[in-house]
Design a protein around this motif. Sequence first.
Motif, PDB file in Angstrom:
ATOM      1  N   ALA A  58       4.496  13.681   2.095  1.00 14.29           N
ATOM      2  CA  ALA A  58       5.888  13.725   1.650  1.00 14.29           C
ATOM      3  C   ALA A  58       6.747  12.946   2.640  1.00 14.29           C
ATOM      4  CB  ALA A  58       6.360  15.170   1.548  1.00 14.29           C
ATOM      5  N   GLY A  59       7.830  12.387   2.148  1.00 13.40           N
ATOM      6  CA  GLY A  59       8.729  11.626   3.000  1.00 13.40           C
ATOM      7  C   GLY A  59       8.457  10.133   2.988  1.00 13.40           C
ATOM      8  N   GLU A  60       7.425   9.714   2.272  1.00  9.10           N
ATOM      9  CA  GLU A  60       7.104   8.291   2.136  1.00  9.10           C
ATOM     10  C   GLU A  60       7.279   7.866   0.679  1.00  9.10           C
ATOM     11  OE1 GLU A  60       3.449   8.039   5.353  1.00  9.10           O
ATOM     12  OE2 GLU A  60       3.002   7.889   3.225  1.00  9.10           O
ATOM     13  N   ALA A  61       7.991   6.790   0.465  1.00  9.57           N
ATOM     14  CA  ALA A  61       8.087   6.213  -0.877  1.00  9.57           C
ATOM     15  C   ALA A  61       6.989   5.163  -1.004  1.00  9.57           C
ATOM     16  CB  ALA A  61       9.454   5.583  -1.092  1.00  9.57           C
ATOM     17  N   ALA A  90      -1.909   2.023  -3.789  1.00  9.95           N
ATOM     18  CA  ALA A  90      -1.108   2.833  -4.701  1.00  9.95           C
ATOM     19  C   ALA A  90      -1.105   2.150  -6.061  1.00  9.95           C
ATOM     20  CB  ALA A  90       0.308   2.992  -4.170  1.00  9.95           C
ATOM     21  N   LEU A  91      -1.388   2.899  -7.092  1.00 14.81           N
ATOM     22  CA  LEU A  91      -1.416   2.327  -8.438  1.00 14.81           C
ATOM     23  C   LEU A  91      -0.141   2.635  -9.212  1.00 14.81           C
ATOM     24  CD1 LEU A  91      -3.446   0.579  -9.912  1.00 14.81           C
ATOM     25  CD2 LEU A  91      -4.282   2.610 -11.050  1.00 14.81           C
ATOM     26  N   ALA A  92       0.702   3.486  -8.633  1.00 20.07           N
ATOM     27  CA  ALA A  92       1.988   3.811  -9.247  1.00 20.07           C
ATOM     28  C   ALA A  92       2.992   4.042  -8.134  1.00 20.07           C
ATOM     29  CB  ALA A  92       1.867   5.073 -10.109  1.00 20.07           C
ATOM     30  N   ALA A  93       4.239   3.718  -8.421  1.00 20.40           N
ATOM     31  CA  ALA A  93       5.299   4.010  -7.461  1.00 20.40           C
ATOM     32  C   ALA A  93       5.444   5.522  -7.343  1.00 20.40           C
ATOM     33  CB  ALA A  93       6.611   3.386  -7.929  1.00 20.40           C
ATOM     34  N   ALA A  94       5.798   5.983  -6.144  1.00 22.07           N
ATOM     35  CA  ALA A  94       6.012   7.415  -5.928  1.00 22.07           C
ATOM     36  C   ALA A  94       7.216   7.583  -5.018  1.00 22.07           C
ATOM     37  CB  ALA A  94       4.777   8.046  -5.292  1.00 22.07           C
TER      38      ALA A  94
END
Length: 110
Positions: A58-61, A90-94
Amino acid sequence: MRNFVQPGHNVTLNAPYALPGGAGALVGALFGVATTDAPSGAAVTLATTGVFDLAKTAGEAWTVGAKVYWNDDAKTVTTTATDNTLIGVALAAAPSAATVGRVRLNGAVA
């Protein structure tokens, strides 16, 4: 070809720690996702390639295509390379608040 053993997309190894099915695991330099629950030291099949939703720091985009690494201390995927093992992209933005991220495993040994 008599020396062929298996494709290697799934391998059976001893669990380095207790694993619920779907959790990531680092065995030496090999990363995989447990296909079933396994207590520490028990044989477990790890998927070494494919696309998985895994626990994310958590805390990372994340952006699509960003390199992602396994933090074996936290048992999460991170974009921080230092002291962590490259496992894929990463296969999707988060968003930074997300605790799960979609990862394409690279299947390579670090």
